[in-house]
Structure formats: structure tokens, C-alpha cells
Design a protein around this motif. Structure first.
Motif, short mmCIF file in Angstrom:
data_model
loop_
_atom_site.label_atom_id
_atom_site.label_comp_id
_atom_site.label_asym_id
_atom_site.label_seq_id
_atom_site.Cartn_x
_atom_site.Cartn_y
_atom_site.Cartn_z
N UNK A 1 19.73 -24.08 30.15
CA UNK A 1 18.54 -24.37 31.26
C UNK A 1 17.97 -25.58 31.52
N UNK A 2 17.24 -25.76 32.60
CA UNK A 2 16.66 -26.90 32.51
C UNK A 2 15.89 -27.19 31.55
N UNK B 1 26.97 -23.73 23.83
CA UNK B 1 28.26 -23.52 23.98
C UNK B 1 29.04 -24.16 25.31
N UNK B 2 30.22 -24.77 25.22
CA UNK B 2 30.84 -25.29 26.45
C UNK B 2 31.03 -24.10 27.34
N UNK C 1 20.66 -15.17 24.07
CA UNK C 1 19.51 -15.74 25.06
C UNK C 1 19.29 -17.00 24.57
N UNK C 2 19.30 -17.45 23.40
CA UNK C 2 19.21 -18.65 22.89
C UNK C 2 20.06 -19.78 23.38
N UNK C 3 21.58 -19.26 23.43
CA UNK C 3 22.59 -20.15 24.00
C UNK C 3 22.33 -20.31 25.64
N UNK D 1 28.69 -16.22 20.81
CA UNK D 1 27.34 -16.74 21.07
C UNK D 1 26.77 -16.73 22.25
N UNK D 2 27.67 -17.31 23.19
CA UNK D 2 27.34 -17.40 24.66
C UNK D 2 27.02 -15.98 25.34
N UNK D 3 27.68 -14.93 24.91
CA UNK D 3 27.68 -13.59 25.51
C UNK D 3 26.79 -12.71 24.47
N UNK D 4 26.34 -13.11 23.18
CA UNK D 4 25.45 -12.26 22.64
C UNK D 4 26.23 -11.00 21.90
#
Length: 464
Positions: free
Chosen positions: A442-443, A245-246, A435-437, A366-369
Motif C-alpha cells: 500500500x502507499x 511478495x512480488x 493482511x500484512x503482505x 503469504x500474499x493470499x493468507x
């Protein structure tokens, strides 16, 4: 002897009309600006399309510029809209503006060529593709087409020029599971509809872009992303970059909404909003009000009764009635002015989202669950609702149909609200999506690697 100076990279962002297209472009511009430390004196320019149609667009642009003073702007005036009587939705102001933008694309090429320093890369909306993809390539400028829908719906649009005569109960897309015909917007059954023509015309020029950037991520759409990247959907497509997600750019909404949310228990509030250009009928609004009342849940409801928000003049008490507002005043807040949805969804008090399933809304949730109760009303939203259900982000009651097809009664709405807000499964599975978003950025996350590849290509362009 000193080496000759090099021009700094110049990245240009060109959105289209409507807040649904503008918002992802502003986020992309913000992300590019944040990543500009990878360059020496990188320059970011936002092309502002005039005229803007809604107050929401003007507000978002102003907020963005206030929080990004180092992003440059360049205004581009489109050709006038041409009203037509050849189809059922051709007086829709947003469709007419899309048409004007697409007809103006050749002028945008000249406009971009006058910028100083010359652009090294352009990130442009699909509505410009037919007019700018090849000319920019001929000028040696990297051009990336930005897709503001899901990868699955983009796959349908990309193959639309080759779907003629093949549409029925299901729509076959190479490399993907079929899409139910009922989930495709009815306008695509009319090859002469203004929007169908726009999508077909611009999608025919996708192969001329350097790449296609989509606001999605691997966990949410593994099938569609894989099929696109492996050339199964359409072999002629350029590289696909899923970077969702942007990342929001951190603007603030009005203090009265946040202050009200601050006083609500954690995950107790249902956020109700149907996007920037979705206007419900007054009868359906009254049934939704009854559903919210009978659900006994806390809620923050953003109401919209007109397609263009500047024309919305009706008072809430006239629209909803004294009884509803009095019955729910201790647990509900109803507003008609624009709110910053991303900040509302990030608030700890939000426990669910009743939404039309516009793609920006899906990715923000999705970004925030945040679990969704999907109520798709038009456009790509039924396809999006299917993705929401499959990914575990929420629930969808298919029997509610397309917006306006039927009047969904308050008792039915109340039952679904309670199901979404009080059962564990939607909340737990939506938390997993969140969590997946996060992992995607992440690195070594999939979206982060795609974004870094875009940045690296622009760097090599300047050094090559």
C-alpha cells in the motif's frame, strides 16, 4: 535552441535456470514494465537463458511474453554443462546448469553491452555475480543482484565464505539468532560440492553490486531484514531492498483445474504441491495418497516423479492405484501437468497448502493468507519452514526430517492435514500474514517504498 535528446531508460532482467529462479524474475519484469510510466519511453528487456531445462520454464516464458507484448527479449546461450564425478549431486541437471550459467557470466557482459540502447540498470541472478558485478560497475551500469531465497537464508549464504570450520550443531550469523545445523542443507558441509563452490564464489562478489533485491517483506522477516540493512550480517554488503511478495503477472491455468475448484466450497480444498524440481519416491507418494484418503479432505494434488518434468511418463493409475483414485474421485483432483500455482492459491476454494516450502511458494501463500503445512525436502526449505512457523503462516512437523530421510506414514500425514485444515489458529494467523503482505504494497508500505527507491535510482542514473 532545443535541448539534445536523451536516451530512454533501459532496464534489463537476467534470470537463472529453473522455474524457481525464473518466476520471480518474470514477476519483477512485469512490475518494472507496469512502473515504466514513471519514465519516458522506458524499455524493458528480458534475457532468456538457453537452454531451458523444463517444460514449466518454456510455458512460463511463453505465457509472460503473450501477456507482456511490449517487453523485449534477448536470448543468451550458456556454455555447455560439464558433467563431473567429484561429488554426490553433480549430475543434477539444475546444478550443472547453474554451474554453466556462472561460467558464462563473462560472456553475458559482452552480450549486454551489445544491446541498444545500452542498459541503464541490470537486475541479475546471484549465479552471475562473480562474472558481471564488477564489469558492469566499470561500465557505469547499475547492477542489482536478485536473491530468490529468504533474507534469513541469504544471510547464511552471504557469510558462507567465512563459515569454514565453524559449522556444527548451530550456525552463528552476526546480528541474527543462530540457525540449527540440521536445518542447513547437508551439501554445505562439503566445501568441494559444486553448489557450495558456486554460492561461495558468487557471494564473494556481492559487494560489487549496486544493491541486493530480496523477495520478502518487513513483517515476515523483521530480524533478518534489519540485520542486513544495518550491516550487522556483513558490513560490506550494498543496500538491501526487500520488495516482496512480488506481484503476480496474471496468467491463467488450464480451465479444468479452475472449473473443478469453482465447484468446491469456500476454503475446503487442500492444495498439494512440492514444487518444480522435487520428485518424491514412489513409496512416499503412496503414503501421501493414503494420508489424503484418510484425512477425508478435499484436495488438488500436483504430482511430480522426476526432477525434469519432460521425463515424467508414468500414468497416474499405475502410480497411485485404482483404489485411491476411485475412493477420492468425488473430492479430489490429481494432475501431473504444470499448473499456475499463484492462481490456484488465490482461489476462494483453497483452505490450505501442503508444500515443500520453496520460497516462491511461501511468498505466494503469504500474499493470499493461505495456511501452510510445511514439509521441507531439500535446499533452503527447512530454514523457510522455520520462518513460516514463526510468522504464523502455518505449521511444521520437524520429525518428518529431510526429504528421503525417512518414510512418513499415511496415518501421520492424515492427522497433520486435519489439524491444519480444521483448527482455527493456523487459518486466523495466516490471514493476519496476508493482511500484512497487502499493507507492504500500500502507499507508504515497506515493499512499495523499496521498489520506488529502485525506480528512482534508475531515473536519476539516466538524468545524471
Amino acid at each position: 535552441m532545443d535541448s539534445p535528446p536523451t536516451n530512454p531508460p533501459h532496464l534489463v532482467v537476467c534470470p537463472s535456470a529453473g522455474i524457481g529462479h525464473l518466476t520471480p524474475f518474470l514477476r519483477l519484469a512485469s512490475m518494472l514494465a507496469a512502473a515504466s510510466t514513471s519514465f519516458d519511453s522506458c524499455r524493458i528487456t528480458l534475457v532468456i537463458i538457453r537452454p531451458t531445462l523444463s517444460s514449466a520454464e518454456a510455458n512460463q516464458i511463453n505465457t509472460f511474453l503473450c501477456t507482456h507484448p511490449h517487453v523485449n527479449t534477448s536470448e543468451f546461450q550458456t556454455l555447455p554443462c560439464e558433467h563431473s564425478s567429484d561429488g554426490p549431486n553433480t549430475n543434477d541437471p539444475f546444478l550443472l546448469q547453474y554451474d554453466a550459467i556462472s561460467r558464462s557470466a563473462h560472456l553475458l557482459v559482452h552480450h549486454l553491452s551489445t544491446l541498444s540502447p545500452p542498459p541503464s540498470a541490470v537486475f541479475s541472478d546471484l549465479m552471475f555475480a562473480s562474472g558481471i558485478n564488477k564489469p558492469l560497475t566499470d561500465l557505469g551500469i547499475l547492477n542489482y543482484t536478485i536473491i530468490t531465497s529468504s533474507a534469513r537464508f541469504f544471510s547464511f549464504m552471504a557469510t558462507l565464505p567465512y563459515q569454514r570450520g565453524k559449522r556444527g550443531d548451530i550456525v552463528e550469523i552476526p546480528g541474527l539468532s543462530p540457525i540449527l545445523g540440521d536445518d542447513i542443507p547437508p551439501i554445505f558441509s562439503n566445501p568441494d560440492h559444486i553448489f557450495t563452490r558456486l554460492i561461495e564464489t558468487n557471494c564473494k562478489h556481492l559487494h560489487e553490486a549496486k544493491g541486493i533485491v530480496i523477495n520478502t517483506f518487513d513483517f515476515f522477516e523483521p530480524e533478518s531484514i534489519s540485520a542486513l540493512q544495518n550491516g550487522k550480517v556483513l558490513a560490506s554488503l550494498p543496500p538491501i531492498f526487500p520488495i516482496g511478495p512480488l506481484i503476480p503477472f496474471g496468467s491463467k491455468i488450464g480451465s479444468n483445474k479452475i472449473s473443478w475448484l469453482n465447484n468446491q466450497p469456500s476454503k475446503s480444498v487442500l492444495f498439494v504441491s512440492f514444487g518444480s524440481r522435487t520428485a518424491m519416491s514412489k513409496d512416499q507418494i503412496k503414503e501421501l495418497a493414503e494420508g489424503l484418503d484418510r484425512s477425508e479432505m478435499r484436495f488438488l494434488w500436483v504430482i511430480k516423479t522426476t526432477v525434469v518434468d519432460k521425463e515424467d511418463k508414468e500414468e497416474l493409475r499405475d502410480l497411485l492405484g485404482e483404489a485411491f483414485l476411485d475412493n477420492t474421485k468425488e473430492r479430489g483432483l490429481v494432475v501431473k501437468d504444470w499448473v499456475n500455482q499463484e492462481e490456484v492459491l488465490a482461489h476462494s476454494a483453497i483452505g490450505g497448502f501442503l508444500t515443500h516450502c520453496g520460497w516462491n511458494s511461501v511468498m505466494e501463500a503469504a500474499q493470499r493468507g493461505v495456511p501452510l503445512l510445511a514439509w521441507p525436502l531439500h535446499g533452503d526449505q527447512r530454514v523457510n519452514a522455520g520462518l513460516v512457523e514463526k510468522a504464523g503462516l502455518g505449521i511444521w512437523e520437524r520429525s518428518w526430517g529431510w526429504g528421503g530421510d525417512k518414510l512418513v506414514k499415511g496415518g501421520v500425514i492424515a492427522k497433520k492435514i486435519k489439524e491444519m485444515m480444521t483448527t482455527e489458529n493456523p487459518r486466523n494467523s495466516a490471514g493476519k500474514v496476508g493482511e500484512e503482505a497487502t499493507k507492504a504494497w500500500e502507499i507508504d508500505g515497506s515493499s512499495r517504498k523499496s521498489f520506488e527507491t529502485l525506480i528512482e535510482k534508475s531515473r536519476r542514473k539516466m538524468n545524471g
